[in-house]
Scaffold this active site. Structure first.
Site: not given
Ligand code: DGY
Length: 322
Positions: A242, A271, A289
């Site tokens: 993240r 994002e 991402h």
């Molecule tokens: C998650 O599953 O948290 C990934 O980042 C994709 O959303």
């Protein structure tokens, strides 16, 4: 024609064909056809029309949104393992069940983290640009000299499914695996990886550092200037977890001063969009991402979300209830 016995499910993003086919077989599905993130207003409006939702991390269920949800909405079956887009206590206080998709996206995300690590270490962005642009008119033994993974120390922050999958792949590259985790793993899960009970101790030995922990109030801004400085000079930072884990101003500084040799990022504070300050530096390789974006994993995530809905509407505890 709506069958009154079938729950209505709102799906705001374009999930895999197999997921949509199964969802339509078992539920009355309302899709947001333009595949843009569901806004707070849309989420609130749809809560009056749907019994369940399958959102992604792009739909934000803040405390404010949770307070305004219609009591028709009973379950949020996330199509993500991360749940930092959901205010879980606020949703719980509204009596709304929330689930996620653990386990099924570890390998795909670890593969992407590995791609970022290799590409950052070996000038993937500059090399591609030079050949693609037709500017490749020079070669020298001093040209695009990178950093070798073989024998290097890989520090992994967070030894959940993604961290352990990354460790397995890194062993194939003869890397020495170190990790920091809230709790030490059992010996069979550790598989020879060296445990550090503090993040600081891990940073000091990480030629490569990969962030694989969730975003929580405790990990927010974890990689700040002080911590980046504790990575050995010439280190490489990889983040496929993240964006909130990293102080992006401090990261640009660590790249510009040469303290870090490179970085590989799949996640950003902003994002979609990313951080334009990173684009100045070809030793920062970036992806938008897409850690879990493989056909197999998208199907598995969608099916897990549906398994959770199926259990819930059958009156059982969903397997991935938070
Ligand atoms: C998650 O599953 O948290 C990934 O980042 C994709 O959303």
């Amino acid at each position: 024609m709506t069958d009154a016995a079938r729950p209505v499910i709102w799906i705001p993003r374009r999930l895999s064909d197999a997921t949509l086919e199964r969802a339509r077989r078992d539920y009355d599905v309302i899709c947001k056809e333009d595949d843009t993130p569901g806004t707070a207003e849309e989420i609130i409006a749809m809560s009056a029309r749907a019994d369940g939702m399958i959102p992604c991390h792009s739909e934000h269920f803040s405390a404010d949104v949770a307070a305004k949800l219609n009591s028709r909405l009973k379950i949020i079956a996330n199509h993500s393992v991360g749940t930092d887009h959901c205010d879980l206590p606020a949703l719980k206080s509204r009596g709304i069940a929330v689930t996620n998709t653990p386990g099924v996206l570890a390998d795909a995300t670890a593969e992407l983290a590995f791609m970022l690590m290799l590409s950052a270490a070996r000038h993937g962005v500059a090399g591609d640009r030079i050949v693609r642009s037709g500017d490749w008119d020079f070669w020298s033994p001093a040209f695009l000299v990178g950093k070798q993974l073989t024998g290097a120390r890989l520090g992994i922050v967070g030894m959940g499914g993604v961290g352990r999958s990354l460790a397995r792949k890194a062993r194939g590259f003869d890397m020495e695996i170190h990790y920091h985790n809230r709790r030490r793993l059992d010996a069979d899960q550790e598989a020879g990886a060296i445990y550090h009970d503090t993040l600081e101790s891990l940073l000091a030995v990480s030629d490569f550092l990969s962030l694989n922990c969730p975003s929580t109030p405790e990990t927010e801004g974890m990689m700040n200037a002080e911590r980046l400085a504790q990575i050995p000079r010439g280190g490489v930072l990889v983040n496929a977890a993240r964006g909130s884990l990293v102080d992006e101003v401090a990261l640009v500084d660590a790249i510009e001063t040469g303290h870090l040799a490179a970085a590989g990022l799949d996640c950003f504070r902003e994002e979609p969009g990313g951080n334009p300050a990173f684009s100045e530096h070809e030793n920062i390789v970036m992806m938008p991402h897409v850690g879990s974006a493989t056909v197999r994993t998208r199907d598995a995530m969608g099916f897990k979300a549906l398994d959770n809905l199926d259990a819930f509407f059958a009156g059982q505890e969903p397997p991935d209830m938070l």
